[in-house]
Write a protein that holds these residues in place. Structure first.
Motif, short mmCIF file in Angstrom:
data_model
loop_
_atom_site.label_atom_id
_atom_site.label_comp_id
_atom_site.label_asym_id
_atom_site.label_seq_id
_atom_site.Cartn_x
_atom_site.Cartn_y
_atom_site.Cartn_z
N THR A 1 3.51 2.92 -2.55
CA THR A 1 4.05 1.56 -2.35
C THR A 1 2.95 0.49 -2.25
OG1 THR A 1 4.09 1.90 0.04
CG2 THR A 1 6.11 2.39 -1.17
N LEU A 2 1.68 0.90 -2.41
CA LEU A 2 0.58 -0.07 -2.28
C LEU A 2 0.72 -1.30 -3.18
CD1 LEU A 2 -2.81 1.79 -1.85
CD2 LEU A 2 -1.76 0.15 -0.32
N ARG B 1 3.20 5.39 -8.47
CA ARG B 1 2.56 4.13 -8.04
C ARG B 1 2.56 3.11 -9.18
NH1 ARG B 1 -3.55 4.65 -6.32
NH2 ARG B 1 -3.75 4.79 -8.59
N THR C 1 2.80 5.89 1.22
CA THR C 1 2.17 4.59 1.40
C THR C 1 1.34 4.22 0.18
OG1 THR C 1 2.02 5.11 3.75
CG2 THR C 1 0.76 3.21 3.00
N GLN D 1 -7.11 7.82 -8.63
CA GLN D 1 -7.73 7.56 -7.33
C GLN D 1 -6.72 6.95 -6.38
OE1 GLN D 1 -11.26 5.21 -8.16
NE2 GLN D 1 -12.46 7.08 -8.24
N PHE D 2 -6.86 7.35 -5.12
CA PHE D 2 -5.93 6.86 -4.10
C PHE D 2 -6.72 6.44 -2.87
CE2 PHE D 2 -3.71 9.98 -6.66
CZ PHE D 2 -2.51 9.35 -6.93
N LEU D 3 -6.01 5.86 -1.92
CA LEU D 3 -6.62 5.63 -0.61
C LEU D 3 -6.37 6.91 0.18
CD1 LEU D 3 -5.74 1.91 0.25
CD2 LEU D 3 -7.35 2.86 -1.39
N ASP D 4 -7.42 7.70 0.30
CA ASP D 4 -7.25 9.06 0.81
C ASP D 4 -6.80 9.13 2.27
OD1 ASP D 4 -7.88 10.07 -1.63
OD2 ASP D 4 -9.99 10.48 -1.18
N HIS D 5 -6.96 8.04 3.00
CA HIS D 5 -6.58 8.08 4.42
C HIS D 5 -5.12 7.68 4.63
CE1 HIS D 5 -7.66 3.92 3.61
NE2 HIS D 5 -7.00 3.56 4.68
N LEU D 6 -4.45 7.34 3.54
CA LEU D 6 -3.03 6.95 3.66
C LEU D 6 -2.15 8.01 3.02
CD1 LEU D 6 -3.21 3.15 2.72
CD2 LEU D 6 -3.14 4.17 4.98
#
Lengths: 223, 300
Positions: A100-101, A147, A97, A88-93
């Motif tokens: 590197t979260l 990540r 990015t 799972q990722f932050l889909d808007h980034l």
């Protein structure tokens, strides 16, 4: 690094694990195998406190996971790189990015060259600016690996990390994990890919844990 | 978290934390619109409360500054008692003026009840004396005792029984105004909580990922809290501005007097509504922070 002391885990009335006693030493390399539904993912989640044992004690970095408060657990997780099956990722980034979260949440910034090298290593240089929903399953898995390793974690937990990768990419990923292990990191990979295990055994003294009948045991030398 | 930390979080942008949450969504507009409407209503509640208070004070003050003496005496003693009362009043400190009402004035007072053709001369109508106070006023009890001794038919009415219910009404109106303000702020908090909950639910994946990679609850909450607090502040500032303009352009009713005359603000009280945006922002801060931590507590 991780110790299970008489750990049991049950949910919905059924017991998945019982009386698990094992210890993963720092710098060790383990595979976790077992049939589908045996509880490999659950076992990994118990390792980093995403799930808590219903009985017994799970110790991570010499601390009982249950006794650590939420902020403490968050700090522990910064030392653990996790690659889950359903990445799972932050889909808007963008991918870069997202990768590197783990640094961002600790107030650090990634070195651009290191990030470029890492993305190149996992074959995502062209996709650095893409968004996660634009990636294929294999690309998502590679982004998740990037990540997970960017913090140079003390412990790597990977759940079927090569499930969506071709053999060449699987070997590249394995090489990365082996390199991390040689740097002293502890590696635990849940997989049913015997070829991957055999390939690893040629490079590191990897040991195999097998989930059988609700217990986790050390597999024999036949692998 | 201390106040300084809160202010630092709100005033200093943290691009790292802010980008964690997708920038748009219906929750954003809901927060801005709701806080604008609530602030608009709150300004009117404040204005009505102040106006009601001012009006009641004015009435109360007007009655408090005047008193009446009623002289009920047989016809042959009436003038004598009136002269005595006037002499006493002229010698009493705190009385600016005392004036006996003429027959026409008394008739005018009674006309609404008895009609215009009232035969005043044939009725035992008491003589009324109107007193205007000055300075700190007079000693009502002392005057009452002196009148009782020297003019037994004279009774002092210092309007206390009229003032009392007005004072009660004024305090109730003020209470109502402040109660309305509290309700409006509470409603703002409730709506912001709903909007924040909706946003948190919509971003459950964001929360899961962040927890997994080691983000602490405070860091995750900050992204939501700052966003909702600033939205509420800007929305309520717009609502306050609109309400102030609406009150400012309301026609003046000075000539007509009455309640509408006092509606609005005067002098420094025009600044009062501008306390609402930071107050709404504080409510939004607390509501969003509580919602975020509650949601995060559901996750490991």
């Amino acid at each position: 690094m991780i110790a299970f002391d008489n750990v049991a885990y049950s949910y919905g009335g059924g017991e998945l694990f019982s009386a698990i006693n094992l210890s993963l030493q720092p710098g060790s390399f383990h595979f976790l195998t077992g049939p589908s539904g045996a509880g490999k993912s659950t076992f990994l989640k118990l390792c980093h406190g995403e799930l808590f044992a219903t009985e017994g004690t799970v110790t991570l970095f010499d601390r009982d996971i249950r006794s650590v408060n939420r902020d403490g657990l968050a700090r522990m997780r910064r030392r653990v790189g996790v690659v889950q099956q359903d990445c799972q990722f932050l889909d808007h980034l963008p991918v870069a990015t997202n990768v590197t979260l783990p640094l961002s949440v600790t107030g650090r910034e990634a070195d651009p060259q290191d990030l470029a090298d890492l993305l190149h290593w996992v074959g995502l240089t062209r996709h650095a600016s893409a968004f996660p929903p634009e990636l294929s399953g294999g690309e998502r898995q590679r982004a998740a690996v990037a990540r997970a390793v960017i913090m140079s974690p003390d412990l790597m937990l990977a759940d079927e990390p090569t499930g969506n990768l071709d053999w060449e990419m699987s070997l590249r990923l394995l090489t990365l994990l082996v390199e991390l292990n040689r740097m002293g990191k502890t590696i635990l990979i849940a997989t049913h890919d015997l070829n991957l295990i055999r390939a690893a055994k040629t490079q590191v003294p990897a040991r195999v844990l097998r989930i059988k009948g609700g217990r986790v045991e050390l597999a024999g030398a036949e692998l | 978290m201390d106040i300084r930390g809160i202010l630092r979080d709100l005033t200093r942008p943290d691009p790292g934390a802010e980008r964690l949450v997708p920038p748009t969504g219906t929750g954003a507009w809901l927060a801005i619109f709701t806080s604008a409407v609530m602030a608009f209503l709150a300004v009117f509640a404040l204005s009505l409360s102040l106006a009601a208070g001012r009006l009641a004070d004015r009435w109360s003050d007007a009655l408090a500054r005047t008193s009446t003496i009623r002289i009920s005496a047989p016809a042959e003693q009436a003038q004598g008692q009136l002269d005595t009362v006037m002499a006493i009043l002229n010698a009493t400190p705190g009385i600016a003026s005392a004036r006996a009402l003429s027959e026409e004035e008394e008739r005018a007072l009674l006309t609404p009840w008895f009609g215009a053709d009232l035969p005043l001369g044939s009725l035992p109508i008491p003589q009324l004396v109107e007193i205007a106070e000055e300075g700190a006023g007079f000693d009502a009890e002392g005057l009452r005792q002196r009148l009782e001794a020297e003019a037994p038919g004279a009774v002092l009415d210092d309007h206390a029984r009229w003032r009392q219910p007005l004072a009660v009404a004024a305090s109730r109106l003020r209470l109502l105004g402040w109660g309305s303000l509290l309700l409006i702020l509470g409603t703002t908090g409730a709506v912001i909580t709903l909007a924040a909950n909706a946003s948190l639910a919509a971003n459950a994946q964001v929360l899961r990922v962040l927890r997994q990679i080691g983000a602490q609850d405070g860091y995750i909450a900050r992204a939501f809290v700052r966003r909702f607090t600033l939205r509420t502040m800007s929305g309520s500032a717009a609502g306050v501005l609109a309400a102030i303009l609406a009150i400012w352009i309301m026609p003046s009713a000075q000539a007509a007097g009455g309640f509408l005359t006092g509606l609005g603000f005067s002098g420094a009280s025009w600044l009062l509504p501008w306390l609402l945006p930071p107050l709404c922002a504080a409510v939004a801060f607390a509501a969003t922070r509580a919602a975020a931590f509650r949601k995060l507590a559901e996750m490991t």
